[in-house]
Design an enzyme around this catalytic site. Sequence first.
Site, short mmCIF file in Angstrom:
data_model
loop_
_atom_site.label_atom_id
_atom_site.label_comp_id
_atom_site.label_asym_id
_atom_site.label_seq_id
_atom_site.Cartn_x
_atom_site.Cartn_y
_atom_site.Cartn_z
CG HIS A 108 -11.33 0.93 0.37
ND1 HIS A 108 -11.38 -0.37 0.81
CD2 HIS A 108 -10.39 1.54 1.14
CE1 HIS A 108 -10.51 -0.54 1.80
NE2 HIS A 108 -9.89 0.60 2.02
CB CYS A 130 -2.05 -2.96 5.29
SG CYS A 130 -3.76 -2.37 5.10
CG HIS A 149 -8.49 5.14 2.98
ND1 HIS A 149 -9.46 4.90 3.93
CD2 HIS A 149 -7.93 3.93 2.71
CE1 HIS A 149 -9.49 3.61 4.23
NE2 HIS A 149 -8.57 2.99 3.49
CE LYS A 154 -4.05 -4.34 1.28
NZ LYS A 154 -4.75 -3.33 2.07
CG ASP A 161 -1.98 -1.12 1.16
OD1 ASP A 161 -1.96 -1.92 0.21
OD2 ASP A 161 -2.80 -1.22 2.11
CG HIS A 201 -14.96 0.09 1.86
ND1 HIS A 201 -14.20 -0.13 2.99
CD2 HIS A 201 -15.13 -1.12 1.28
CE1 HIS A 201 -13.90 -1.42 3.07
NE2 HIS A 201 -14.45 -2.04 2.04
C1 VGL Z 1 -4.66 0.65 5.74
C2 VGL Z 1 -6.21 1.55 7.15
C3 VGL Z 1 -7.18 1.42 6.20
C4 VGL Z 1 -3.25 0.24 5.51
C5 VGL Z 1 -5.64 0.50 4.77
O1 VGL Z 1 -2.81 0.17 4.35
O2 VGL Z 1 -2.54 -0.01 6.53
N1 VGL Z 1 -4.96 1.16 6.92
N2 VGL Z 1 -6.89 0.89 5.01
ZN ZN Z 2 -8.32 0.97 3.45
#
Ligand code: VGL
Ligand code: ZN
Length: 212
Positions: free
Chosen positions: A57, A160, A90, A115, A17, A61
């Site tokens: 997302h 994540c 986000h 994802k 991410d 979401h």
């Molecule tokens: C993440 C919060 C929400 C991450 C993703 O990538 O750690 N954290 N969505």
């Molecule tokens: Zn997220």
Amino acid sequence: MSESATIGGNDVLVVVDVQNDFCPGGALAVPRGDEIVPIANRLAARFRNVVLTQDWHPPGHFSFASTHPDKKPFETIAAPYGPQVLWPDHCVQGTPGAAFHSQLHIPHAALVLRKGMAPAIDSYSAFYENDRTTPTGLVGYLRDRGLSRVFLAGLAFDFCVRYSAEDARREGFEVFVVEDACRGIDVDGSVPATRESLAALGVASITALAAA
Ligand code: VGL
Ligand code: ZN
């Protein structure tokens, strides 16, 4: 635990991410998240096998605070699958915030795994959605390719990256978190809690320099 590791053909680096929304100026900025970009680029160059993940997302979401009346970002709600932190909107599919950081340069990555697409379930881990049972397919991909050691870098360390490391360990992979190639959000002590959980599961914490 601080270890070193010599990278070989059965190793995979999963870069989690590294997207604009998780970097300074983004919708869910991880403090100093952009600092890991050059570290991840250099680290990835040492791996034959690299997977990138992308939080992806749909609008509205379930994990977005804006989806729930009277809820604010960083509050926790009870989801059918357990506690769920609510986030600012986000990484909405196709938006600039969901794009990879413009300086991320890992052209030999073989797979971009998206994802968090299911409207009513969040997905921190690269392996399972937050119900911890719905698979993304990554376990099968890694096994089919004979990859047995999983190295993790990226954002956010305490969400994540943490969930991905825990799931990889549970699936029997040898797991290394490259800690200086990660940055955390730290909601209610989630960074120290992550270190404890990973150590208890036998996940090795290394630095990028130690992965030679
Ligand atoms: C993440 C919060 C929400 C991450 C993703 O990538 O750690 N954290 N969505
Ligand atoms: Zn997220």
